[in-house]
Design a protein around this motif. Structure first.
Motif, PDB file in Angstrom:
ATOM      1  N   GLU A  19       1.013  -1.289   0.048  1.00 22.64           N
ATOM      2  CA  GLU A  19      -0.045  -0.088   0.046  1.00 22.64           C
ATOM      3  C   GLU A  19       0.838   1.199  -0.139  1.00 22.64           C
ATOM      4  O   GLU A  19       0.397   2.228  -0.023  1.00 22.64           O
ATOM      5  N   THR A  20       2.002   1.039   0.159  1.00 19.73           N
ATOM      6  CA  THR A  20       2.996   2.452   0.103  1.00 19.73           C
ATOM      7  C   THR A  20       3.752   2.172  -1.343  1.00 19.73           C
ATOM      8  O   THR A  20       3.617   3.009  -2.182  1.00 19.73           O
ATOM      9  N   MET A  21       4.230   1.086  -1.563  1.00 19.14           N
ATOM     10  CA  MET A  21       5.202   0.892  -2.855  1.00 19.14           C
ATOM     11  C   MET A  21       4.209   0.873  -4.116  1.00 19.14           C
ATOM     12  O   MET A  21       4.979   1.859  -5.005  1.00 19.14           O
ATOM     13  N   VAL A  22       3.180   0.560  -4.203  1.00 19.36           N
ATOM     14  CA  VAL A  22       2.527   0.105  -5.396  1.00 19.36           C
ATOM     15  C   VAL A  22       1.563   1.372  -5.970  1.00 19.36           C
ATOM     16  O   VAL A  22       1.953   1.939  -6.985  1.00 19.36           O
ATOM     17  N   PRO A  23       0.889   2.112  -4.844  1.00 24.09           N
ATOM     18  CA  PRO A  23       0.341   3.396  -5.316  1.00 24.09           C
ATOM     19  C   PRO A  23       1.341   4.561  -5.932  1.00 24.09           C
ATOM     20  O   PRO A  23       0.887   5.043  -6.697  1.00 24.09           O
ATOM     21  N   PRO A 175      -5.377  -5.602  -2.310  1.00 25.89           N
ATOM     22  CA  PRO A 175      -5.927  -6.113  -3.629  1.00 25.89           C
ATOM     23  C   PRO A 175      -6.898  -5.354  -4.491  1.00 25.89           C
ATOM     24  O   PRO A 175      -7.133  -5.506  -5.804  1.00 25.89           O
ATOM     25  N   GLY A 176      -7.260  -4.233  -3.933  1.00 27.22           N
ATOM     26  CA  GLY A 176      -8.083  -3.560  -4.769  1.00 27.22           C
ATOM     27  C   GLY A 176      -7.138  -2.176  -5.468  1.00 27.22           C
ATOM     28  O   GLY A 176      -8.030  -1.291  -5.985  1.00 27.22           O
ATOM     29  N   HIS A 177      -6.141  -2.382  -5.181  1.00 27.15           N
ATOM     30  CA  HIS A 177      -5.139  -1.167  -6.007  1.00 27.15           C
ATOM     31  C   HIS A 177      -5.688  -0.876  -7.301  1.00 27.15           C
ATOM     32  O   HIS A 177      -5.584   0.249  -7.962  1.00 27.15           O
ATOM     33  N   PRO A 178      -5.789  -1.898  -8.364  1.00 30.07           N
ATOM     34  CA  PRO A 178      -6.230  -1.577  -9.776  1.00 30.07           C
ATOM     35  C   PRO A 178      -7.367  -0.441  -9.981  1.00 30.07           C
ATOM     36  O   PRO A 178      -7.439   0.510 -10.531  1.00 30.07           O
ATOM     37  N   LYS A 179      -8.603  -0.905  -9.142  1.00 31.59           N
ATOM     38  CA  LYS A 179      -9.677  -0.149  -8.916  1.00 31.59           C
ATOM     39  C   LYS A 179      -9.444   1.208  -8.399  1.00 31.59           C
ATOM     40  O   LYS A 179     -10.193   2.201  -8.549  1.00 31.59           O
ATOM     41  N   PHE A 180      -8.796   1.141  -7.076  1.00 33.42           N
ATOM     42  CA  PHE A 180      -8.497   2.041  -6.141  1.00 33.42           C
ATOM     43  C   PHE A 180      -7.795   3.306  -6.918  1.00 33.42           C
ATOM     44  O   PHE A 180      -8.156   4.373  -7.057  1.00 33.42           O
ATOM     45  N   ILE A 181      -6.550   2.789  -7.764  1.00 34.13           N
ATOM     46  CA  ILE A 181      -5.872   3.895  -8.336  1.00 34.13           C
ATOM     47  C   ILE A 181      -6.547   4.510  -9.507  1.00 34.13           C
ATOM     48  O   ILE A 181      -6.573   5.345 -10.148  1.00 34.13           O
ATOM     49  N   ARG A 182      -7.229   3.573 -10.314  1.00 36.97           N
ATOM     50  CA  ARG A 182      -8.029   3.876 -11.535  1.00 36.97           C
ATOM     51  C   ARG A 182      -9.055   5.005 -11.149  1.00 36.97           C
ATOM     52  O   ARG A 182      -9.171   5.934 -11.650  1.00 36.97           O
ATOM     53  N   GLY A 189      -9.251  13.740 -12.722  1.00 32.54           N
ATOM     54  CA  GLY A 189      -9.431  14.263 -13.955  1.00 32.54           C
ATOM     55  C   GLY A 189      -8.310  13.845 -15.054  1.00 32.54           C
ATOM     56  O   GLY A 189      -8.140  14.517 -16.158  1.00 32.54           O
ATOM     57  N   ALA A 190      -7.629  12.628 -14.735  1.00 33.28           N
ATOM     58  CA  ALA A 190      -6.469  12.397 -15.552  1.00 33.28           C
ATOM     59  C   ALA A 190      -7.027  11.638 -16.651  1.00 33.28           C
ATOM     60  O   ALA A 190      -8.077  11.075 -16.791  1.00 33.28           O
ATOM     61  N   LYS A 191      -6.318  12.161 -17.983  1.00 33.71           N
ATOM     62  CA  LYS A 191      -6.620  11.602 -19.287  1.00 33.71           C
ATOM     63  C   LYS A 191      -5.214  11.025 -19.822  1.00 33.71           C
ATOM     64  O   LYS A 191      -4.151  11.509 -19.927  1.00 33.71           O
ATOM     65  N   ILE A 192      -5.228   9.720 -19.810  1.00 34.86           N
ATOM     66  CA  ILE A 192      -4.049   8.904 -20.169  1.00 34.86           C
ATOM     67  C   ILE A 192      -3.916   8.370 -21.629  1.00 34.86           C
ATOM     68  O   ILE A 192      -5.217   7.622 -21.946  1.00 34.86           O
ATOM     69  N   GLU A 193      -3.360   8.695 -22.504  1.00 30.00           N
ATOM     70  CA  GLU A 193      -3.409   8.462 -23.772  1.00 30.00           C
ATOM     71  C   GLU A 193      -1.964   7.815 -24.226  1.00 30.00           C
ATOM     72  O   GLU A 193      -1.095   8.649 -24.107  1.00 30.00           O
TER      73      GLU A 193
END
Length: 203
Positions: A19-23, A175-182, A189-193
């Motif tokens: 929860e420190t390293m990954v985010p 385990p929720g990191h993918p949805k948490f960070i998304r 308001g991030a737009k990643i292209e």
């Protein structure tokens, strides 16, 4: 990403390792300038992390994790400089929530409706700062009673999920990191292209 901004990342001794390293790494990956801080520590200092895992006991086990190097001094933080705040979980929130400066910091983001994210036990800092009243959020289940006592509505979801209420993003555990960070990126308001494929160095 358009409009790269600064994100403040709050962690501390014996915060959960993932929860420190990954985010921290995920937010750097998408282009944010991330300042990882801990009260009473300065840029270049390290914190000790802990690995929380589930191995059939009634609660999680705890083992030593990595040492994580902070890249900014807490004493130099001006909350007005940051677009969002992310709070790591683990045992660190138990003592971080006793720090008035930490609580004032959290209140700045809440009162100014800036993106505010916390995972697992990091929600203990939100409840101590009294910023969850009338809000829907999740947390590690053992923190659920604190959410209710602080006037929030605890939402029980799977550990792989995240809950969003306006500017507030929460998740029960790593385990929720993918949805948490998304979800945090959406609130930011991030737009990643990726207009070109990522090219790796050849060997």
């Amino acid at each position: 990403m358009e409009n790269t901004k600064k994100v403040l990342f709050l962690t501390g001794d014996f915060a959960e390792d993932y929860e420190t390293m990954v985010p921290f790494q995920m937010l750097l990956m998408v282009g944010y300038e991330v300042h990882a801080v801990c009260p009473n520590k300065k840029k270049g200092d390290t914190i000790k992390t802990a690995i929380h895992d589930f191995e059939g006991d009634q609660t999680y086990s705890e083992k030593p994790g990595h040492n994580f190097q902070l890249n900014y001094s807490f004493s130099d933080v001006n909350p007005a400089d940051y677009a969002g705040l992310v709070i790591a979980g683990g045992r660190a929130p138990e003592y971080l929530r006793l720090n008035k400066e930490v609580l004032d910091l959290v209140r700045h983001f809440a009162e100014n409706n800036k993106p505010l994210a916390a995972v697992c036990h990091g929600i203990q800092i939100l409840t101590a700062a009294r910023v969850v009243e009338g809000r829907k959020l999740t947390a590690y289940p053992a923190v659920g009673p604190e959410v209710e006592l602080a006037g929030g509505t605890y939402v029980a979801v799977e550990a792989t999920e995240a809950v969003v209420d306006g500017n507030l993003v929460t998740s029960p555990a790593w385990p929720g990191h993918p949805k948490f960070i998304r979800a945090f990126l959406d609130v930011m308001g991030a737009k990643i292209e990726l207009d070109q494929p990522i090219r790796l160095a050849s060997v």
